[in-house]
Scaffold this motif. Structure first.
Motif, short mmCIF file in Angstrom:
data_model
loop_
_atom_site.label_atom_id
_atom_site.label_comp_id
_atom_site.label_asym_id
_atom_site.label_seq_id
_atom_site.Cartn_x
_atom_site.Cartn_y
_atom_site.Cartn_z
N UNK A 73 21.23 -14.12 -2.77
CA UNK A 73 20.19 -13.97 -2.22
C UNK A 73 21.15 -13.24 -0.18
N UNK A 74 20.02 -12.24 -0.27
CA UNK A 74 20.26 -11.66 0.79
C UNK A 74 20.68 -12.14 2.29
N UNK A 75 19.19 -12.83 3.04
CA UNK A 75 18.93 -13.88 3.56
C UNK A 75 20.00 -14.50 3.80
N UNK A 76 20.57 -15.58 2.84
CA UNK A 76 21.03 -16.39 2.46
C UNK A 76 23.44 -15.77 3.14
N UNK A 77 23.49 -15.17 2.16
CA UNK A 77 25.00 -13.99 2.69
C UNK A 77 24.99 -13.33 3.51
N UNK A 78 23.72 -12.82 3.55
CA UNK A 78 23.98 -12.36 5.43
C UNK A 78 24.13 -12.55 6.37
N UNK A 79 23.64 -14.32 6.29
CA UNK A 79 24.33 -15.68 7.50
C UNK A 79 25.34 -15.67 7.86
N UNK A 114 21.79 -6.66 6.01
CA UNK A 114 20.69 -7.18 5.67
C UNK A 114 20.37 -7.97 7.30
N UNK A 115 19.71 -7.01 8.10
CA UNK A 115 19.58 -7.70 9.56
C UNK A 115 18.12 -8.45 9.77
N UNK A 116 18.24 -9.08 10.51
CA UNK A 116 17.11 -9.51 10.38
C UNK A 116 16.97 -10.26 12.02
N UNK A 117 16.41 -9.50 12.71
CA UNK A 117 15.49 -9.57 14.17
C UNK A 117 14.65 -9.93 14.54
N UNK A 118 14.28 -11.28 15.21
CA UNK A 118 13.64 -11.76 16.19
C UNK A 118 13.10 -10.95 17.14
#
Length: 130
Positions: A9-15, A41-45
């Motif tokens: 899962x991208x969100x979990x593995x990316x972290x 998978x970049x998560x940016x606030x």
């Protein structure tokens, strides 16, 4: 066969790895190991900005907006990604930076995956897009 298939899962593995899902930095034998390509998978606030410009880039990159509003900055030009699926491609030698104008998720593909080419941990914290 099972050893050559990875389901995640991208969100979990990316972290677990500064956002990176695939590239030379994954362990040899891991199906996510690649010398040809890197995927992030970049998560940016909202308001997050790259700590400093990337200069001397040796890879080609594709960045796709999954959600949010994300601005890429290039010398003399800005590109606003505002609708899901908007994307930008840039080549070797193109300096760049970015800012998340809203909470954003972006998928980045870079090639080739260059061994030894990694941002420092401090820069990665300030720049999770690496």
């Amino acid at each position: 066969m099972e050893d050559s298939v990875y389901v995640g899962r991208a969100g979990r593995d990316a972290a677990l790895d500064r956002g990176w899902l695939l590239g030379h930095f994954k362990a040899p034998g891991d199906p996510r190991h690649s010398d040809a390509v890197e995927i992030k998978w970049g998560v940016h606030p909202r308001g997050e900005r790259r700590a400093r410009w990337v200069t001397g880039e040796v890879r080609t990159a594709l960045l796709v907006l999954v959600s949010g509003r994300f601005r890429m900055e290039f010398p003399g030009r800005e590109v606003l990604l505002a609708e899901q699926g908007d994307y930008v491609v840039w080549g070797r030698g193109v300096d760049h930076s970015w800012v998340a104008e809203e909470d954003s998720v972006v998928l980045t593909v870079r090639w080739p995956s260059v061994t030894g080419y990694v941002a420092t941990a401090e820069a990665e914290r300030a720049d999770p897009h690496g």
